[in-house]
Design an enzyme around this catalytic site. Structure first.
Site, mmCIF file in Angstrom:
data_model
loop_
_atom_site.group_PDB
_atom_site.id
_atom_site.type_symbol
_atom_site.label_atom_id
_atom_site.label_comp_id
_atom_site.label_asym_id
_atom_site.label_seq_id
_atom_site.Cartn_x
_atom_site.Cartn_y
_atom_site.Cartn_z
ATOM 1 N N TYR A 52 1.057 -1.493 0.037
ATOM 2 C CA TYR A 52 0.067 -0.213 0.023
ATOM 3 C C TYR A 52 0.753 1.291 0.283
ATOM 4 O O TYR A 52 0.381 1.979 -0.184
ATOM 5 C CB TYR A 52 -1.224 -0.132 1.329
ATOM 6 C CG TYR A 52 -2.065 -1.165 1.206
ATOM 7 C CD1 TYR A 52 -1.634 -2.326 1.066
ATOM 8 C CD2 TYR A 52 -3.363 -0.497 0.675
ATOM 9 C CE1 TYR A 52 -2.797 -3.744 0.924
ATOM 10 C CE2 TYR A 52 -4.305 -1.425 0.597
ATOM 11 C CZ TYR A 52 -3.855 -2.625 0.461
ATOM 12 O OH TYR A 52 -4.999 -4.153 0.646
ATOM 13 N N ASP A 69 -6.441 -7.329 3.477
ATOM 14 C CA ASP A 69 -7.103 -6.426 3.376
ATOM 15 C C ASP A 69 -7.737 -7.922 3.214
ATOM 16 O O ASP A 69 -9.691 -7.756 2.973
ATOM 17 C CB ASP A 69 -6.648 -6.327 2.504
ATOM 18 C CG ASP A 69 -7.693 -4.937 1.524
ATOM 19 O OD1 ASP A 69 -9.131 -4.854 2.412
ATOM 20 O OD2 ASP A 69 -7.152 -4.852 0.309
#
Ligand code: ATP
Length: 359
Positions: free
Chosen positions: A139, A253
């Site tokens: 990310y 996630d």
């Protein structure tokens, strides 16, 4: 300071886009009905604001949140009109990264057997938590594209893992395990680290070494490891075995969407983005869900349970208990939205919980 203001917690509320604008007002009404001693301030950060003014986060916005608020309640970001999703990145990832909210805490609890797609699974069987590293991994957007659009194109996406980042989330997991009990009151006792160290040897090696070191400091907690692929299979085969799971940003996630499926879908899942001692941010696990936005269809319970989680974090355990009990009763009595089998709209389901909490 008068009696009422003392101890009052200041909460920034950012509904954001899509169904965030529908579920957060319900969560806010529930907080108010609970009698929690809070002052709520709204911020309109999101796609509309960005399309109007070209501003994602006002100058000094994150510093202001950290300075002036005890917690932040967020809806969701993402709007088909903003193709680059730049505002979502700058607001949401900005909060996580710039406010250093390194622990993404995602409790996975089954409120009612009817919500679980697995057979013979009772609420007591699903009560675990996923701790997702929230500031590193893929990310961080490191990498690039070379010779784009040609047959020789090369795309590189970097996976950043720092010793400091890995150690603090693993330590957080052990501390969480030590200080939180299960819903039935029994102590938590197992921390499972999930990675893919057989394929991603460099990053996985760091996670493995740090996990071994830190687990050695917690002799009363059992330490376990699973590759992420095996974990996905086990989560469906037998979710009873999990207690505290710690993993990196991307695996966290993915496995929390899978875990949300066990508890009734994305509309039921809550999360906190936490840095102990700093202003932390709380958001439902779901995104802005453009296909159902503006239709009074979205399940507000993920947002309402997120509000309860935030209040508990702020020390209002009694109010949090009241809210969670009301949601539980709504689920049992099918006073819910359609995604989990009830007949109500977003507002009506929210209103039912408000009334229950107020009584
Ligand atoms: P993000 O990338 O921001 O996580 P996403 O596109 O992966 O978002 P969501 O926006 O969370 O996913 O939603 C995917 C689908 O799940 C929605 O289109 C909707 O059908 C369902 N969904 C998500 N949240 C809810 C909710 N609160 N109530 C009902 N259905 C929901």
């Amino acid at each position: 300071m008068d009696q009422q203001n003392s101890g009052r917690k200041r909460i920034a509320v950012i509904p954001g886009d899509g169904i965030g604008q529908e579920v957060i007002p319900q969560a806010v009404k529930v907080i108010q009905a609970s009698g929690a001693n809070v002052a709520l301030t709204d911020f309109d950060w999101g796609a509309d604001h960005y399309l109007r003014d070209g501003v994602t986060v006002p100058t000094g916005g994150f510093a202001m949140l950290a300075r002036d608020f005890d917690a932040i309640l967020v809806g969701a970001f993402g709007d088909p009109r903003v193709k680059t999703n730049i505002h979502a990145k700058e607001i949401l990832l900005g909060m996580r990264f710039k406010m250093d909210l390194y622990a993404n805490v995602r409790p996975v609890r089954l409120l009612d057997a009817a919500l679980c797609p697995l057979k013979d699974v009772e609420p007591k069987d699903i009560d675990f938590v996923v701790l997702r590293e929230n500031t590193e991994g893929v990310y961080t957007d490191g990498g690039g594209v070379f010779k784009q659009g040609t047959p020789d194109e090369i795309a590189i996406q970097e996976d950043i893992n720092t010793r400091k980042g890995v150690e603090r989330i693993i330590r957080y997991a052990f501390e969480y395990c030590r200080s939180h009990s299960k819903l039935d009151g029994s102590p938590r006792s197992n921390v499972l680290m999930c990675d893919k160290s057989n394929a991603m040897t460099h990053a996985g090696g760091l996670w493995q070494r740090v996990f071994k070191e830190v687990s050695g400091e917690y002799s009363q907690i059992t330490a376990q490891h699973m590759y992420v692929d095996a974990l996905c299979m086990q989560m469906i085969r037998d979710p009873r075995q999990f207690d505290v799971i710690v993993t990196n940003n991307m695996f966290g996630d993915i496995i929390t969407d899978l875990a949300a499926g066990l508890q009734g879908g994305l509309g039921m899942a809550a999360s906190g983005n936490i840095h102990p001692g700093k202003t932390s941010m709380f958001e439902p696990v779901h995104g802005s869900a453009p296909p159902i936005a503006g239709k009074n269809l979205a399940n507000p319970f993920g947002a309402i349970l997120t509000a309860a989680m935030m209040l508990r974090h702020l020390g209002s355990a009694r109010e949090a208990d009241k809210i969670e009990a009301a949601v539980l009763e709504a689920v049992r009595l099918k006073k819910t939205t359609q995604d989990i089998g009830g007949p109500l709209g977003t507002r009506e389901a929210g209103e039912w919980v408000v009334e229950k909490v107020r009584r």
